[in-house]
Design a protein around this motif. Structure first.
Motif, short mmCIF file in Angstrom:
data_model
loop_
_atom_site.label_atom_id
_atom_site.label_comp_id
_atom_site.label_asym_id
_atom_site.label_seq_id
_atom_site.Cartn_x
_atom_site.Cartn_y
_atom_site.Cartn_z
N VAL A 124 -8.69 -1.13 -1.80
CA VAL A 124 -9.54 -0.13 -2.74
C VAL A 124 -9.28 1.14 -2.34
O VAL A 124 -9.22 1.98 -3.27
CB VAL A 124 -10.90 -0.83 -2.59
CG1 VAL A 124 -11.77 0.10 -3.64
CG2 VAL A 124 -10.91 -2.40 -2.94
N GLY A 125 -9.50 1.45 -1.12
CA GLY A 125 -9.37 2.86 -0.66
C GLY A 125 -7.95 3.38 -1.00
O GLY A 125 -8.04 4.48 -1.49
N THR A 126 -6.88 2.69 -0.86
CA THR A 126 -5.58 3.24 -0.81
C THR A 126 -5.32 3.47 -2.48
O THR A 126 -4.66 4.70 -2.81
CB THR A 126 -4.59 2.34 -0.62
OG1 THR A 126 -4.57 2.13 0.81
CG2 THR A 126 -3.20 2.71 -0.89
N CYS A 127 -5.99 2.77 -3.39
CA CYS A 127 -5.80 3.01 -4.93
C CYS A 127 -6.73 4.17 -5.36
O CYS A 127 -6.45 4.86 -6.11
CB CYS A 127 -6.34 1.65 -5.57
SG CYS A 127 -4.87 0.37 -5.29
N GLY A 128 -7.91 4.35 -4.50
CA GLY A 128 -8.66 5.45 -4.66
C GLY A 128 -7.94 6.77 -4.45
O GLY A 128 -8.14 7.69 -5.01
N LEU A 129 -7.21 6.54 -3.31
CA LEU A 129 -6.57 8.07 -2.83
C LEU A 129 -5.52 8.21 -3.84
O LEU A 129 -5.08 9.36 -4.39
CB LEU A 129 -5.91 7.71 -1.39
CG LEU A 129 -6.82 7.77 -0.47
CD1 LEU A 129 -6.21 7.36 0.79
CD2 LEU A 129 -7.51 9.07 -0.13
N LEU A 130 -4.75 7.19 -4.58
CA LEU A 130 -3.79 7.07 -5.34
C LEU A 130 -4.22 7.81 -6.81
O LEU A 130 -3.73 8.75 -7.30
CB LEU A 130 -3.22 5.94 -5.87
CG LEU A 130 -2.08 5.79 -7.11
CD1 LEU A 130 -1.06 6.76 -6.78
CD2 LEU A 130 -1.67 4.48 -7.43
N PHE A 188 0.82 -1.08 0.11
CA PHE A 188 -0.03 0.10 0.04
C PHE A 188 0.65 1.39 0.15
O PHE A 188 0.76 2.31 -0.66
CB PHE A 188 -1.04 0.09 1.24
CG PHE A 188 -1.97 -1.02 1.23
CD1 PHE A 188 -2.23 -1.92 0.17
CD2 PHE A 188 -2.63 -1.44 2.33
CE1 PHE A 188 -3.02 -2.91 0.17
CE2 PHE A 188 -3.44 -2.49 2.38
CZ PHE A 188 -3.60 -3.08 1.38
N THR A 189 1.98 1.10 0.73
CA THR A 189 2.72 2.44 0.94
C THR A 189 3.68 2.50 -0.37
O THR A 189 3.51 3.76 -0.90
CB THR A 189 3.78 2.27 2.04
OG1 THR A 189 3.09 1.90 3.04
CG2 THR A 189 4.74 3.30 2.22
N SER A 190 3.86 1.57 -0.92
CA SER A 190 4.60 1.71 -2.26
C SER A 190 3.64 2.11 -3.55
O SER A 190 4.06 2.86 -4.18
CB SER A 190 5.08 0.28 -2.72
OG SER A 190 5.79 -0.28 -1.91
N ALA A 191 2.36 1.90 -3.28
CA ALA A 191 1.40 2.25 -4.41
C ALA A 191 1.16 3.70 -4.38
O ALA A 191 1.40 4.52 -5.44
CB ALA A 191 0.11 1.54 -4.12
N THR A 192 0.98 4.36 -3.30
CA THR A 192 0.67 5.80 -3.08
C THR A 192 2.08 6.37 -3.18
O THR A 192 2.05 7.40 -3.75
CB THR A 192 0.18 6.13 -1.76
OG1 THR A 192 1.12 5.56 -0.70
CG2 THR A 192 -1.32 5.55 -1.69
N GLY A 193 3.32 6.03 -2.52
CA GLY A 193 4.41 6.77 -2.67
C GLY A 193 5.31 6.69 -4.06
O GLY A 193 5.95 7.56 -4.44
N PHE A 194 5.03 5.65 -4.66
CA PHE A 194 5.80 5.41 -5.80
C PHE A 194 5.26 4.87 -7.06
O PHE A 194 5.63 4.88 -8.11
CB PHE A 194 7.02 4.46 -5.63
CG PHE A 194 8.04 4.68 -4.46
CD1 PHE A 194 9.16 5.39 -4.70
CD2 PHE A 194 7.45 4.32 -3.24
CE1 PHE A 194 9.99 5.80 -3.66
CE2 PHE A 194 8.66 4.75 -2.16
CZ PHE A 194 9.71 5.52 -2.48
N GLY A 195 3.95 5.07 -6.91
CA GLY A 195 3.13 4.41 -7.95
C GLY A 195 2.94 5.90 -9.23
O GLY A 195 2.88 5.54 -10.59
N PRO A 196 2.74 6.87 -8.64
CA PRO A 196 2.56 8.16 -9.76
C PRO A 196 3.60 8.12 -10.93
O PRO A 196 3.05 8.27 -12.00
CB PRO A 196 2.47 9.23 -8.91
CG PRO A 196 2.03 8.87 -7.63
CD PRO A 196 2.53 7.39 -7.28
#
Length: 424
Positions: free
Chosen positions: A336-342, A259-267
């Motif tokens: 699902v929520g973490t990806c929504g925030l992303l 989850f941390t990787s998705a929000t921090g390094f996904g963009p």
């Protein structure tokens, strides 16, 4: 670098970073007495909080600069300059904060104060090296971040392995912190090759509209409220609620890394896609994949033999195992929520703060209400309900932003204005 290779390197880098944190704690535990490891763990918790604040203030705004696949704010030179500025700002801020921490703890007695003083000394090294990871991710060079983190893993474990049993916490903190110096120097050399001569703009990071301020508040709200509410229930109600909930969430530690990787390094990785619609669809696919991984992981834990579970959590295993259905469902909703925030971070990063605040407080209310109605299992299902509501809210907001964008970009039909259709 191809997108597939970049994704593999980025995921591997997050795995190496997470493995470093785990192995450092395991190694420190094996080298320390119970009292010294407690001190080391307390200091490491302080570092974890400061690391989260640093990433929220400098790292997360940095990786959003190239969403859309284009160099923003003046081209690639500006982006490389932003990376250089973020690293320089982190080093200066960490040095100032570290000096303050060391200065305050210097006259204080006790081993814990000495360990905190050691943290102040090494703070620029450990925070600076972490910011390098965000810089390389922003520049689409995750293999360089992987090289730095791999070197840090080797140096940290090698340096700690040389320490004798009974090493004081202050010495462990010093050795652990300074072991990141080779990785910091390597990363600095690699970044200098691409960012030398670019503009250094530190004041931009202190302006009122800097996104980092909002992300720090989000980090504080999202991480502090849940933990404090659990501690509060343990203080005024049943102390077992703390151990049971913490034990259950500990079992899902690998998902926290994802989850941390998705929000921090996904963009930066999603920024390679051609348009906004493709990026949102990719994030929706990621949400489905992470939710499925959470469900599979919960199933694996649920079928673990009791002796294996007890080796993992000791006497906490029976109570934690009883919460696996609720905690597994919570983590699926969190995916699902973490990806929504992303997705919101890419569409409009200023929309996430309100959602974080409202639904973090709602989760506390659901936690408390669940505990009042059903004890510890009720508290776990309350957290699950809070995560589910947050997931629905984030994707509802994504859908509204997508519709608004579609309306704004809709072309005017030439047939809408026909000759002679005006007033006669």
């Amino acid at each position: 670098m191809r997108a597939r290779t970049a994704i593999v390197c980025s995921v591997a880098d997050q795995g190496v970073a997470a493995l470093t944190n785990i192995l450092v704690l395991v190694t420190a535990a094996r080298l320390s007495t119970v009292a010294d490891f407690a001190r080391f763990s307390a200091v490491y918790l302080v570092f974890t909080v400061l690391l989260g604040v640093s990433g929220a203030y400098t790292g997360q705004p940095l990786v959003l600069r190239r969403v859309g696949g284009e160099e923003v704010h003046g081209g690639s030179v500006e982006v490389r300059g932003a990376c250089r500025s973020a690293v320089a700002f982190t080093l200066l801020a960490a040095a100032a904060l570290g000096a303050l921490l060391a200065g305050v703890c210097l006259p204080l007695p006790g081993a814990t104060a000495h360990a905190l003083m050691a943290l102040g000394i090494v703070l620029p090294v450990v925070l600076g090296q972490d910011t390098m990871r965000y810089a390389f991710s922003t520049l689409h060079l995750p293999h360089l971040a992987l090289a730095g983190d791999a070197l840090r893993l080797v140096c940290a474990l090698g340096a700690l392995a040389l320490q004798p049993y009974g090493t004081p916490a202050a010495r462990l903190v010093t050795v652990w912190g300074l072991s990141a110096l080779p990785a910091l120097l390597l990363s600095a050399v690699l970044l200098h090759r691409g960012a030398a001569g670019t503009p250094l703009r530190l004041k931009v990071l202190l302006r009122r509209g800097h996104l980092g301020r909002r992300f720090v508040v989000e980090f504080a709200v999202g991480n502090a409220t849940g933990q404090l509410s659990v501690l509060g229930l343990g203080a005024v109600g049943n102390p077992l609620v703390v151990g049971a909930l913490r034990g259950a969430t500990t079992l899902f530690g690998p998902l926290n890394v994802l989850f941390t990787s998705a929000t921090g390094f996904g963009p930066p990785l999603l920024g390679r896609l051609a348009d906004e619609r493709s990026r949102v669809r990719a994030v929706a696919t990621l949400a489905a994949v992470l939710a499925a991984v959470a469900a599979v992981w919960a199933t694996v834990l649920a079928v673990l033999p009791d002796p294996v579970g007890r080796r993992l959590l000791g006497d906490t295993w029976p109570t934690a195992a009883a919460l696996l259905p609720a905690t597994g469902s919570q983590y699926a909703a969190m995916a699902v929520g973490t990806c929504g925030l992303l997705a919101l971070r890419m569409l409009d990063p200023r929309t996430t703060l309100a959602i974080q605040v409202v639904f973090s407080l709602a989760a506390v209310a659901f936690l408390t209400g669940g505990y009042a109605l059903g004890g510890v299992p009720g508290a776990a299902w309350g957290l699950c309900l809070g995560s589910g509501c947050k997931a629905v809210a984030t994707w509802t907001r994504v859908a509204r932003l997508r519709r608004r964008t579609a309306v704004e970009r809709a072309p005017v039909s030439a047939g809408a204005v026909r000759p002679g259709s005006g007033s006669s």
